[in-house]
Write a protein that holds these residues in place. Structure first.
Motif, short mmCIF file in Angstrom:
data_model
loop_
_atom_site.label_atom_id
_atom_site.label_comp_id
_atom_site.label_asym_id
_atom_site.label_seq_id
_atom_site.Cartn_x
_atom_site.Cartn_y
_atom_site.Cartn_z
N ASN A 45 -8.22 0.65 -4.40
CA ASN A 45 -7.27 1.61 -3.85
C ASN A 45 -6.38 0.92 -2.82
O ASN A 45 -6.88 0.27 -1.89
CB ASN A 45 -8.00 2.78 -3.19
N GLY A 93 -3.70 2.29 -0.43
CA GLY A 93 -3.11 3.56 0.01
C GLY A 93 -3.46 4.64 -1.00
O GLY A 93 -4.61 4.77 -1.43
N PRO A 94 -2.48 5.41 -1.43
CA PRO A 94 -2.75 6.48 -2.40
C PRO A 94 -2.79 6.00 -3.84
O PRO A 94 -3.10 6.76 -4.75
CB PRO A 94 -1.55 7.42 -2.19
#
Length: 303
Positions: free
Chosen positions: A183, A185-186
């Motif tokens: 991952n 960030g988003p």
């Protein structure tokens, strides 16, 4: 740092010469050591090149003609003498089990090493591990003989520019390699987005045989092919009669099988000019050709 190299212990055939010992080939493949076809004198040749008995993890015999196996008694006894701790797996044609027993117990000694016999009954995969898979195929010789193929599993090569673009660095790179995604960030970034597929390396070992489908299959896309070239093409009739290859046929195999580096060996004592073997193989193969010499170190080509 991992090392992948072939150490040549002998390059002769039935009759050794002043410059060529009988067969013997040690493949160092990262932390694994494969000893192929130890003929007479192999133990002493190992001393010359600094390969201890403790470096052997697998003993691989193609067949039971003397120039390919008469060094076995010394090697087996040396494993015990040196107190080798790890199990050493012995692969050989099952049809020659009685000969291996005779070689293993050729004289009196205190057997302390763990030699694990794994006779080969037919073609297929005979071992798997971190090194990849060890495969065999039956060759066309006067007695039952098997060729060996070592195949590393494929992987992915990370591309620094793509890693930087997605903001992946440091420990996250290792995590991405292990888990297949991370991952950022988003966003979920997968390994396939920042890498390219890399085929695993391949090594092939082909001794006494006539030209047959199995030779080409073993050699397919080999980074390093070690292959007998006992005769020159002027004696191709004799080669076929006794179940051997010529240098030109070895070159043909390398060309058709897309080999990267070709190592010629197992030379008849009748020839005194090794460059003739290179010249004949080059008629068919325009890649890198090595005419093996005793005690030579030949690196496996890097990817």
């Amino acid at each position: 740092m991992s090392v992948r190299e072939l150490i040549v212990l002998g390059t002769g055939s039935q009759v050794p010469t002043r410059t060529r010992n009988q067969n013997g080939y040690f493949l160092r493949w990262d932390d694994q050591g494969f000893l192929f076809d130890p003929g007479e004198g192999t133990q002493r040749q190992m001393q010359h090149v600094g390969v201890p008995a403790s470096a052997i993890d697998r003993l691989c015999l193609t067949h039971f003609h003397g120039d390919h196996c008469l060094g076995v008694p010394g090697i087996v006894q040396r494993l015990s003498l040196d107190g080798v701790k790890q199990p050493v797996h012995a692969h050989y044609p099952a049809s020659g089990r009685i000969f291996f027993q005779r070689l293993r117990h050729a004289s009196i000694y205190h057997e302390a090493a763990n030699l694990v016999e794994e006779p080969i009954s037919g073609p297929g995969t005979i071992a798997e591990g971190d090194f990849g898979t060890l495969n065999v195929k039956r060759l066309d010789h006067a007695v039952e003989s098997f060729g060996y193929q070592l195949v590393e599993p494929g992987g992915r090569r990370m591309l620094p520019e793509l890693l930087a673009r997605f903001g992946i660095s440091g420990p996250e790179i290792g995590r991405l390699q292990r888990e297949g995604s991370v991952n950022v960030g988003p966003r979920v970034v997968t390994a396939s987005q920042v890498s390219v597929y890399r085929e695993g390396q391949r090594f092939a070992f082909v001794m006494d045989t006539r030209l047959c489908d199995a030779v080409f299959e073993l050699a397919e896309k080999a980074d390093l092919l070690v292959i007998e070239s006992t005769f020159l093409s002027s004696e191709s009739t004799i080669a076929s009669r006794f179940g051997h290859l010529t240098a030109e046929q070895a070159g043909q195999v390398a060309a058709e099988s897309r080999v990267r580096k070709l190592v010629l060996t197992h030379f008849s004592q009748r020839y005194d000019d090794p460059e003739r073997f290179r010249e004949e193989a080059a008629h068919k193969f325009d890649g890198e050709i090595v005419v093996a010499e005793d005690l030579a170190r030949i690196p496996v080509p890097s990817r």
